[in-house]
Design a protein around this motif. Structure first.
Motif, PDB file in Angstrom:
ATOM      1  N   VAL A 262       0.852  -1.195   0.000  1.00  0.00           N
ATOM      2  CA  VAL A 262       0.000   0.000   0.000  1.00  0.00           C
ATOM      3  C   VAL A 262       0.883   1.239   0.000  1.00  0.00           C
ATOM      4  N   GLY A 263       0.253   2.392  -0.235  1.00  0.00           N
ATOM      5  CA  GLY A 263       0.997   3.635  -0.337  1.00  0.00           C
ATOM      6  C   GLY A 263       1.452   3.880  -1.764  1.00  0.00           C
ATOM      7  N   PRO A 264       2.344   4.854  -1.991  1.00  0.00           N
ATOM      8  CA  PRO A 264       2.811   5.167  -3.345  1.00  0.00           C
ATOM      9  C   PRO A 264       3.403   3.941  -4.029  1.00  0.00           C
ATOM     10  N   ARG A 268       6.453   0.505  -2.869  1.00  0.00           N
ATOM     11  CA  ARG A 268       5.995  -0.846  -2.555  1.00  0.00           C
ATOM     12  C   ARG A 268       7.123  -1.835  -2.844  1.00  0.00           C
ATOM     13  N   PHE A 296      -4.908  -2.116  -1.235  1.00  0.00           N
ATOM     14  CA  PHE A 296      -5.881  -1.054  -1.516  1.00  0.00           C
ATOM     15  C   PHE A 296      -6.637  -1.376  -2.795  1.00  0.00           C
ATOM     16  N   GLU A 297      -5.913  -1.801  -3.826  1.00  0.00           N
ATOM     17  CA  GLU A 297      -6.550  -2.108  -5.107  1.00  0.00           C
ATOM     18  C   GLU A 297      -7.463  -3.330  -4.997  1.00  0.00           C
ATOM     19  N   GLN A 300     -10.593  -2.011  -3.426  1.00  0.00           N
ATOM     20  CA  GLN A 300     -11.276  -1.174  -4.415  1.00  0.00           C
ATOM     21  C   GLN A 300     -11.954  -2.043  -5.477  1.00  0.00           C
ATOM     22  N   LEU A 357      -4.191   6.534   6.025  1.00  0.00           N
ATOM     23  CA  LEU A 357      -3.503   6.087   4.810  1.00  0.00           C
ATOM     24  C   LEU A 357      -4.518   5.716   3.732  1.00  0.00           C
ATOM     25  N   ARG A 358      -5.572   5.017   4.124  1.00  0.00           N
ATOM     26  CA  ARG A 358      -6.631   4.684   3.157  1.00  0.00           C
ATOM     27  C   ARG A 358      -7.194   5.942   2.524  1.00  0.00           C
ATOM     28  N   ASP A 360      -5.700   8.867   2.289  1.00  0.00           N
ATOM     29  CA  ASP A 360      -4.658   9.478   1.451  1.00  0.00           C
ATOM     30  C   ASP A 360      -4.566   8.797   0.092  1.00  0.00           C
ATOM     31  N   MET A 361      -4.938   7.524   0.028  1.00  0.00           N
ATOM     32  CA  MET A 361      -4.901   6.788  -1.229  1.00  0.00           C
ATOM     33  C   MET A 361      -6.167   7.013  -2.057  1.00  0.00           C
ATOM     34  N   HIS A 363      -9.638   6.966  -0.672  1.00  0.00           N
ATOM     35  CA  HIS A 363     -10.885   6.334  -0.245  1.00  0.00           C
ATOM     36  C   HIS A 363     -11.138   6.649   1.235  1.00  0.00           C
TER      37      HIS A 363
END
Length: 659
Positions: A262-264, A268, A296-297, A300, A357-358, A360-361, A363
């Motif tokens: 997760v994150g940028p 990763r 995250f994906e 999503q 963090l969620r 910031d991504m 969502h």
């Protein structure tokens, strides 16, 4: 019963063609007693990054080894032109950038007349489409300004079918990210990307990337739309991710760690995929996990297709078929904390660490996680000990979260019996059972759940697939026989939907040029996707799940193979529709009489969705994607003597509107 009738019945049940139809079987379909609900999220999906399911598959990135992090840093790349000594150097930042340490330094001060460039082969080539826009991006740092990048899409015959140019921003200091887009003027499934370095200077490069514009929902850096559409069309109730054996890893250093996904994107941390080296018959030395498709994906994606997320986490145990490495109980805190933090990532407020963090991504709203799996296909006392620690910690903080636990690798035997008993003593919420067996096993076990405890833990048929040859054989096929046997078994799953509340086929995806395991639900190449007969079986259950179980019997017993027939029924109270599923594994048509207590008046016709083939070895392919696929028709109903007729070797879904 005389000897001749016995012989005819035996022939029918094993699938041989008899010379005359047997006597009709009467089914009692007790709609009046449709009281047990069907879990609305019952039929779902299992995803694992196997068979190039993520990189080279669902994740739409076209560049392989974009950040030079493979074991061999230049794997996937080849040099174009004539490179002077030191013109191309891979550097390692090590502790300065632990997640993504390597980058490429390009010096063009001494370049021959052919120029200097790199070519990337993609994942078994790059699927390029005429008229489509392609988005190129790169992270760079200019050490001596003067280098520009010139991109070319090269088809399999060596022709340039797309061009672009990127000039680094003048005066930019430090690492920058820059993008440029260009279109293709031809279609090719095996194209490649060339990046030429023009001018004189020195530049550092990282995260060299190329995505098509037609990703799912048009998201930059997103997922391959045609593959997601196949999932959305199933209307799945849940999405289990990220596996599968990659959750465990060959050893614990290779386990799946969600926080590193997760994150940028550039932060990763890539790892080897365990399917890189697992099978000697299908070595795949270029198989790694970049985690562009990360947790995250996954969340999503589940939300996009209307599915409940079901993440599975490592329980402190590596694959017991490989290293069998375990974390001592007194050192399990990190693994347990990962589970608690994941729930916060999915459901926590934006004021929390992981909820922020969620947000910031992209969502800020919670994902609404309701279930979590602890361990994948683990077994033995060591698993039960570790599961107990996880269960206590999760239930203390999040009592509303249901825990899914493993019953091991097999549907029966000493290992299964031990785990099944211990999990029931523990009052675990959901027990995950796996079935990789010959089609005969599926036909013979349609009554598996008829005698299960109605008051104990629920069951997740978490991984099932009929193996036409044997488990893990490279010769397994997704043929009609395997699909028909699964359809028969699933009548028993649906009939017992008060016990089996989740079910999914596995594995999900396979690339025709990059698979390790067969069979698989959906197959792809770089431009096409098709569903197997097994896909259509799963889809017919998922899109016709109803809301309540309808008791369906013959002579007071469920049909679990008598005369080659298998049945289940559900009522969709929202649509006012009775849905009857019938599998006929025999080589003759079958007539079924209907008794429908509680129904005063029947319509004059019903809808029939029929999935069949006279050839048990028939399969779908890239060239014949619909060779075995559902056909819809209307059938008449005799109101005075209602009945149904089913073709040989068929799976049938009858939909009857009720007054």
């Amino acid at each position: 019963m005389n000897a001749l009738k016995q012989i005819l019945m035996i022939l029918c049940c094993v699938g041989y063609t008899a010379t005359a139809l047997p006597q009709p079987i009467t089914l009692t379909v007790d709609v009046a007693n449709a009281e047990k609900p069907v879990n609305p999220t019952m039929w779902g999906l299992f995803f694992e990054d196997i068979n190039m399911g993520a990189d080279g598959g669902l994740y739409a990135e076209l560049v392989k080894n974009r950040s030079f992090e493979f074991f061999r840093p230049m794997m996937g790349w080849s040099v174009l032109g004539e490179a002077a000594e030191g013109a191309l150097v891979v550097l390692n930042r090590q502790e300065q950038q632990e997640a993504n340490p390597r980058f490429l330094r390009v010096n063009t001060e001494k370049v021959g007349p052919e120029g200097l460039g790199l070519r990337n082969e993609g994942f078994r080539g790059m699927g390029i489409k005429e008229g489509l826009r392609y988005d190129f991006s790169v992270m760079y740092r200019q050490r001596k300004p003067g280098v520009t990048l010139r991109m070319e899409l090269i088809d399999s015959a060596g022709n340039v079918i797309g061009r672009g140019k990127l000039a680094p921003s003048k005066g930019a200091q430090g690492w920058q990210k820059q993008s440029v887009s260009f279109s293709a003027n031809a279609t090719d499934p095996k194209a490649r990307l060339a990046v030429w370095f023009d001018g004189k200077g020195e530049i550092d490069l990282d995260m060299i990337s190329l995505f098509p514009e037609d990703t799912w929902k048009g998201r930059p850096g997103g997922l391959r739309a045609d593959m997601v559409q196949m999932l959305a069309d199933m209307k799945p109730g849940f999405l289990r991710f990220p596996g599968g054996c990659i959750v465990e890893g060959f050893d614990l250093s290779q386990r799946f760690q969600w926080k590193k996904t997760v994150g940028p994107i550039e932060n990763r941390q890539m790892i080897i995929n365990r399917w890189n080296f697992e099978f000697g018959h299908r070595p795949t030395p270029d198989y790694f996990q970049t985690f562009g498709l990360g947790f995250f994906e996954y969340f999503q994606l589940a939300e996009d297709i209307g599915a409940e997320p079901l993440p599975i986490l490592n329980c402190g145990m590596a694959c017991q078929f490989n290293s069998a490495e375990v974390v001592p109980l007194e050192q399990l805190d990190e693994f347990v904390q990962d589970a608690l933090d994941l729930i916060e990532f999915a459901n926590g407020p934006v004021s929390s660490t992981w909820g922020r963090l969620r947000a910031d991504m992209g969502h800020p709203e919670p994902f609404g996680l309701k279930m979590i799996g602890v361990g994948n296909e683990n077994w033995g006392p060591q698993y039960i000990e570790r599961l107990a620690v996880f269960r206590r910690a999760i239930k203390d903080r999040y009592p509303e979260i249901a825990i899914v636990a493993s019953s091991g690798t097999d549907p029966n035997g000493e290992r299964f019996d031990y785990l099944n008993g211990e999990l029931r003593k523990m009052s675990i919420d959901i027990i995950d059972e796996h079935f990789y067996r010959h089609p005969d096993w599926f036909f013979e076990n349609a009554g598996r759940y008829d005698g299960y405890d109605r008051h104990g833990p629920k069951v997740f048929a978490g991984e099932y697939a009929a193996q036409s040859v044997r488990i893990a054989s490279p010769d397994n096929k997704n043929n009609w026989l395997t699909a028909l046997s699964e359809a028969a078994f699933l009548t028993g799953v649906e009939r017992n939907a008060d016990v089996v509340t989740l079910a999914s086929y596995a594995p999900l995806f396979a690339h025709v040029d990059g698979w390790q395991w067969t069979p698989d639900l959906i197959w792809v190449d770089n431009l096409h996707v098709y569903g197997t007969p097994n896909y259509y079986v799963q889809k017919l259950y998922s899109t016709n799940k109803g809301t309540h179980i309808v008791p369906i019997t013959s002579d007071g017993q469920p049909l679990t193979g008598q005369r080659g027939l298998y049945t289940s029924a559900v009522l969709d109270k929202n649509q006012g529709e009775l849905i009857i599923k019938v599998v006929n594994r025999a080589g003759t048509a079958a007539a079924l009489g209907l008794k429908l207590p509680g129904i005063r008046r029947l319509p004059s016709n019903a809808a029939l969705i029929e999935l069949r083939s006279d050839d048990p070895d028939r399969a779908n392919s890239i060239s014949e994607p619909l060779a075995v696929s559902p056909q819809e028709k209307t059938v008449k109903i005799d109101r005075k003597q209602p009945g149904l007729e089913v073709a040989p070797y068929s799976f049938n879904v009858f939909k009857i509107k009720l007054p």
